[in-house]
Structures are given as C-alpha cells and as structure tokens.
Design an enzyme around this catalytic site. Structure first.
Site, PDB file in Angstrom:
ATOM      1  N   HIS A 221       0.834  -1.220   0.000  1.00 49.53           N
ATOM      2  CA  HIS A 221       0.000   0.000   0.000  1.00 49.53           C
ATOM      3  C   HIS A 221       0.862   1.260   0.000  1.00 49.53           C
ATOM      4  O   HIS A 221       0.429   2.306   0.480  1.00 49.53           O
ATOM      5  CB  HIS A 221      -0.949   0.038   1.203  1.00 49.53           C
ATOM      6  CG  HIS A 221      -1.695  -1.238   1.429  1.00 49.53           C
ATOM      7  ND1 HIS A 221      -2.914  -1.495   0.862  1.00 49.53           N
ATOM      8  CD2 HIS A 221      -1.358  -2.344   2.141  1.00 49.53           C
ATOM      9  CE1 HIS A 221      -3.317  -2.718   1.230  1.00 49.53           C
ATOM     10  NE2 HIS A 221      -2.388  -3.245   1.998  1.00 49.53           N
TER      11      HIS A 221
ATOM     12  N   SER B  27      14.351  20.634 -17.066  1.00 50.09           N
ATOM     13  CA  SER B  27      13.162  21.410 -17.342  1.00 50.09           C
ATOM     14  C   SER B  27      13.576  22.626 -18.152  1.00 50.09           C
ATOM     15  O   SER B  27      14.641  23.193 -17.926  1.00 50.09           O
ATOM     16  CB  SER B  27      12.525  21.853 -16.017  1.00 50.09           C
ATOM     17  OG  SER B  27      11.686  22.971 -16.232  1.00 50.09           O
TER      18      SER B  27
ATOM     19  N   LYS C 206      15.551  21.345 -11.891  1.00 55.34           N
ATOM     20  CA  LYS C 206      14.884  20.063 -12.117  1.00 55.34           C
ATOM     21  C   LYS C 206      15.755  19.038 -12.828  1.00 55.34           C
ATOM     22  O   LYS C 206      16.518  19.356 -13.736  1.00 55.34           O
ATOM     23  CB  LYS C 206      13.618  20.268 -12.961  1.00 55.34           C
ATOM     24  CG  LYS C 206      12.508  20.994 -12.256  1.00 55.34           C
ATOM     25  CD  LYS C 206      11.920  20.241 -11.070  1.00 55.34           C
ATOM     26  CE  LYS C 206      11.091  19.057 -11.486  1.00 55.34           C
ATOM     27  NZ  LYS C 206       9.818  19.459 -12.114  1.00 55.34           N
TER      28      LYS C 206
ATOM     29  N   GLU D 174       9.107   7.609 -17.010  1.00 57.26           N
ATOM     30  CA  GLU D 174       7.748   8.133 -17.241  1.00 57.26           C
ATOM     31  C   GLU D 174       7.258   7.764 -18.637  1.00 57.26           C
ATOM     32  O   GLU D 174       6.097   7.398 -18.839  1.00 57.26           O
ATOM     33  CB  GLU D 174       7.733   9.656 -17.085  1.00 57.26           C
ATOM     34  CG  GLU D 174       7.805  10.111 -15.641  1.00 57.26           C
ATOM     35  CD  GLU D 174       7.945  11.632 -15.543  1.00 57.26           C
ATOM     36  OE1 GLU D 174       7.252  12.217 -14.715  1.00 57.26           O
ATOM     37  OE2 GLU D 174       8.742  12.229 -16.292  1.00 57.26           O
TER      38      GLU D 174
ATOM     39  N   LYS E  97      -0.952  -4.864 -38.970  1.00 59.39           N
ATOM     40  CA  LYS E  97       0.486  -4.623 -38.969  1.00 59.39           C
ATOM     41  C   LYS E  97       0.945  -3.403 -38.177  1.00 59.39           C
ATOM     42  O   LYS E  97       1.905  -3.492 -37.409  1.00 59.39           O
ATOM     43  CB  LYS E  97       0.999  -4.521 -40.406  1.00 59.39           C
ATOM     44  CG  LYS E  97       0.960  -5.868 -41.073  1.00 59.39           C
ATOM     45  CD  LYS E  97       1.271  -5.797 -42.537  1.00 59.39           C
ATOM     46  CE  LYS E  97       0.666  -6.995 -43.231  1.00 59.39           C
ATOM     47  NZ  LYS E  97      -0.824  -7.056 -43.114  1.00 59.39           N
TER      48      LYS E  97
END
Ligand code: ARG
Length: 481
Positions: free
Chosen positions: A166, A287, A293, A300, A335
């Site tokens: 969890h 970024s 960043k 992702e 295809k």
C-alpha cells in the site's frame, strides 16, 4: 499469361484483365500499406526465394527461370537494404512493390513467381517469419534487462530498504531481493514469447488464397527451407488467423505493464521525498523553465508507452472479432499496431536496462528508512508465537505496543523486557534483543525470503537461468540464419 499483361511495368497494376479502369486516387492512398508493410520486405523475399526454388524442383517453372528469379530477388533485397529501392504506394503493398521491381529487373519471367501463391498465404508467411524474429528480439531485450538487474542486485545484497505494501512501510528487505522480484516477473514475460513461438512452427505457403492449389506444390520443401517444422494443416485457418499475433502483442503489453511498474517505482524513488536513487544524467532530462529540475522522463515515458501497447492489443482484437472466414482486408490493419508494439517494447527494454545500469543507489537513505523500528512489529508478534501464543493474540498485543509507542512517542526498538511483559506475559527475557534489523533479515531464511542466504541462493539460481536463456537464444538465432 498474355504478352500485354507481362509488359505492365512498375506503374501498372497487377490485377490483370478483369479491370479496365484505374483505381480512384483516394482509394489508392486509402488502401496502400507499403509505407508500413515494407518492414516485411526481407521476410517476403526469403519466402519468395524458397517458393521459386520449390517451383523449379517441382518442374512447374524452368530451372533457368528459377535462377533469374532468385538472382533478381536477391538484387531487389540488396536495393531495399541499401535504401535505393523506391516504394510506390500505387503498387499497394510490399508484395506487389517487390514483384513489380523484379519485373523491371528481370523482365517477364518475373510473372512466374506468383505461381500457386496468393498474397494471402504470402503475407501470412511473412508475418510468421517476422513474429519468430520478434519473439527472439523480445527475449533478448528482456534477457539484457534481467542481466543488468542481476548485476545491480549482486552489488546490493547488503543494502536494506523498507519493503512496501500500500506504499506504506511494511518490512525491511534487501535491495537485491527487491530487484530479484523484477527478474522473476521478466522471466515470465520471456517465457510468454518463447511459448508463443511454439505456435509459429507451421508454414502457410501453399495455402493459396483460401483453398490451396491445383498445382503439385511441395509444401514440406518450402516449410523446411524457411525453417518451419511442417506446412500448416488447414488452408482456411492459415489465411485467416492472426491469433498468434494477438498473443504476442498480449505478451508485449504484459511486459510493458511490468516495465511500467518498475518505472513507477523509479519515479517515486528518485523523488526528493524518497531520495532512494538518483538517475544518471544520460537517462534524465531537465526542465526548460526550472533550472533545478532533473526529471525521470525515461521511466515516465516507458510508463506512458505501456498505455499505447495495451491500446495496440485492443485495436487488433477489435479488428478481428467480427471477421468471418477467411481472409478479409480488415486484416491489413494488423500490422501497424503489431509493429508499433514490438518496436515500443524493444526500445523500452533497452532504455530501462540503461536506466537501471546507471542509476545511483542512495544506500544511506534506504537504510535510514529501513531503520524504522515499526518495521519489526511482525517479528515481535512472531516472538510470541514461538512462545506458544496464538498468532491473533500476539497480533493484538503487539498492536497495543505499537499504539503505546505512537501515542507516547516511544521507540519500539528500545522497549525493555518489563514494558513488553506489561502487554503480554509470554515475552521472553531476550525479546528486546530480538528487535534487530539484521536478525530480522536472517530469520527470513525460507526459500524466497530476504535472508542473505536465501537471496544469495536465489541469485545463484537466476544466474544459471539467465545463462541457459542466453544459450537458447544464441542457438535459436544461429538456426534462423
Ligand atoms: N496487404 C495485404 C494485407 O496486409 C496483403 C494481402 C492482400 N490480399 C488480398 N486479398 N487483398 O493483408
């Protein structure tokens, strides 16, 4: 074949005398497939060479013509390989593009190639050959990633982190154990491709358009020449079935889902909040706005592309579900999703292998998270079980201890014997010492557990499995050559 038909060049359609008008230009564009089925070119030519040789051996065409056909087909293959072949959408698909070019190169004798053959058994053969290769490449890509994971696991036998359920800290595990889990998952993915290949052992050639041929073709000969075990048993099934393609796309989608889960984890782990790993610069992006960043775009994208792989699978299943026997042109829609799924999988496996190989593990951060004494609550309950207490009763007592710690700001790891006994009298004198992460690991020494012994023997077994998969792939691709 009449002289006038024979003289049709690359721009003339091969439909023959039944047709008197040109195809409508929009229809031509709408029905063309050569912009994607050119991916089948080398399989198509391989199939045609085997077919031409068989026609010669059966005295259906003169030996000299076989030589021209084979020579011409090899030259066309060369042109395609070099990129000098010009694909013409007016010629619809790869089969007719190749045949038309063959005619330009060797003249009217090219007209003998399609003897006893239809594009229906031809495309089925091309697809079977393509799928055989695709299964091998998928297995190779999976093996490469599993090998990287095994190397990283071997480096991190003693790195501990919390295992999660969890997404809540559950029990401490070794990082090696964690990555071995993905090696297992990916092993099943590889097995799915290997298993699907066992349904690609029969050669479609000789099934014709639907019901075979009146000509004395030697189906076993073309089958063997192309590395199949035998000809297919039913011509109608052969020209109308794409279930193995569905199966392989399903294997690809399942594998992508698994890669997506590994990706998701890397996204979480590389966040500042977790700080468990840092992805290498070569496998990250920045970024355009925020200079600080460093984004996990690679995992992702793998996660994102799993959606497209599932979509491709659904697309083909939907295309097929309403089709009566046998061939229907709808089937040309197999295809693009198929090729896309296999290419997406190959790329995803490769970038994931690179990502995992180069990421840096922050062992201190993982250890800190794993040092949370709460992770030993189950161990504490099991101490009582060893003393003969029913597990439910032990669970209740330890639950109260946890509440006591949470409520009073106490550390579960440093409670003394008297305190523990206050919650259950069966706690033995040595109970506090048992609350130790090392001990916790070593106590989990069952097969499949996270004790060092268990992990090392799992790794050992995995290495053997990876070696034998590598050997299997090597001999399979040797046979294919
Ligand atoms: N391009 C076609 C396909 O991919 C080849 C088979 C065409 N057969 C036909 N009867 N039109 O399915």
């Amino acid at each position: 074949m009449t002289q006038s038909e024979d003289q049709k060049g690359a721009s003339g359609k091969l439909w023959g005398g039944r047709f008197s008008a040109q195809t409508n230009p929009t229809v031509e564009r709408f029905s063309a497939s050569v912009h994607f089925d050119r991916a089948l070119a080398r399989y198509d030519i391989r199939g045609s060479i085997a077919h031409a040789r068989m026609l010669g051996a059966q005295n259906l065409i003169p030996a000299a013509d076989v030589d021209s056909l084979v020579g011409g087909l090899e030259a066309v293959a060369q042109e395609i390989e070099e990129g000098s072949f010009s694909f013409d959408p007016a010629l619809e698909d790869i089969h007719m593009n190749i045949e038309a070019r063959l005619r330009e190169r060797i003249g009217p004798v090219a007209g003998r190639l399609h003897t006893g053959r239809s594009r229906n058994d031809q495309v089925a053969t091309d697809l079977a050959l393509y799928l055989r290769d695709a299964c091998l490449s998928a297995r190779q890509g999976i093996l490469d990633l599993r090998q990287v994971l095994a190397e990283r696991a071997a480096e991190h036998i003693d790195t501990v982190l919390p295992g999660y359920t969890h997404l809540q800290r559950a029990q401490p595990v070794r990082l090696a154990h964690h990555w071995l889990a993905f090696i297992e998952v990916l092993g099943r993915d590889a097995e799915r491709f290997a298993d699907a290949s066992t349904r690609l052992v029969a050669c479609p050639l000789g099934s014709g358009a639907i019901a075979g041929s009146t000509l004395p073709l030697d189906r076993a000969a073309t089958a063997h020449a192309l590395g199949f075990e035998r000809p297919t048993r039913n011509s109608m099934d052969t020209v109308s079935s794409r279930d193995v393609a569905v199966e392989i796309m399903s294997a690809a989608a399942i594998c992508m889902i698994n890669l997506s889960r590994l990706s998701e984890e890397l996204v979480i782990w590389s966040s500042t909040e977790f700080g468990f790993v840092e992805l290498a610069d070569a496998y990250s992006t920045g970024s355009s706005l925020m200079p600080q960043k460093k984004n996990p775009d690679v995992p992702e994208l793998v996660r994102g592309k799993s959606g497209r792989s599932i979509g491709n699978l659904v697309s083909l299943m939907t295309t097929l579900k309403g089709l009566p026997l046998t061939y229907n042109r709808d089937m040309q829609e197999d295809k693009e999703p198929l090729f896309d799924s296999m290419a997406t999988l190959a790329d995803s496996l490769e970038v994931m292998a690179g990502t995992v190989a180069t990421l840096q593990v922050n062992t201190a951060q993982m250890a800190l998270a794993a040092a949370d004494p709460m992770l030993l609550a189950t161990d504490l309950a099991e101490v009582l079980v060893v003393e003969g207490v029913p597990f439910r009763e032990a669970h209740e007592a330890v639950g109260q201890i946890v509440a006591h710690c949470v409520g009073g700001g106490h550390d579960l790891g440093t409670l003394d014997h008297a305190t523990l006994r206050g919650f259950h009298e069966a706690f033995p004198a040595g109970a506090p010492e048992l609350l130790d992460i090392e001990r916790s690991f070593e106590a989990r020494s069952l097969i499949g557990g996270t004790a060092k012994r268990s992990v090392l023997s799992a790794l050992d077994e995995i290495r053997q499995a990876l070696d034998s998969e590598a050997q299997a792939l090597e001999s399979a691709s040797r046979e294919d050559r």
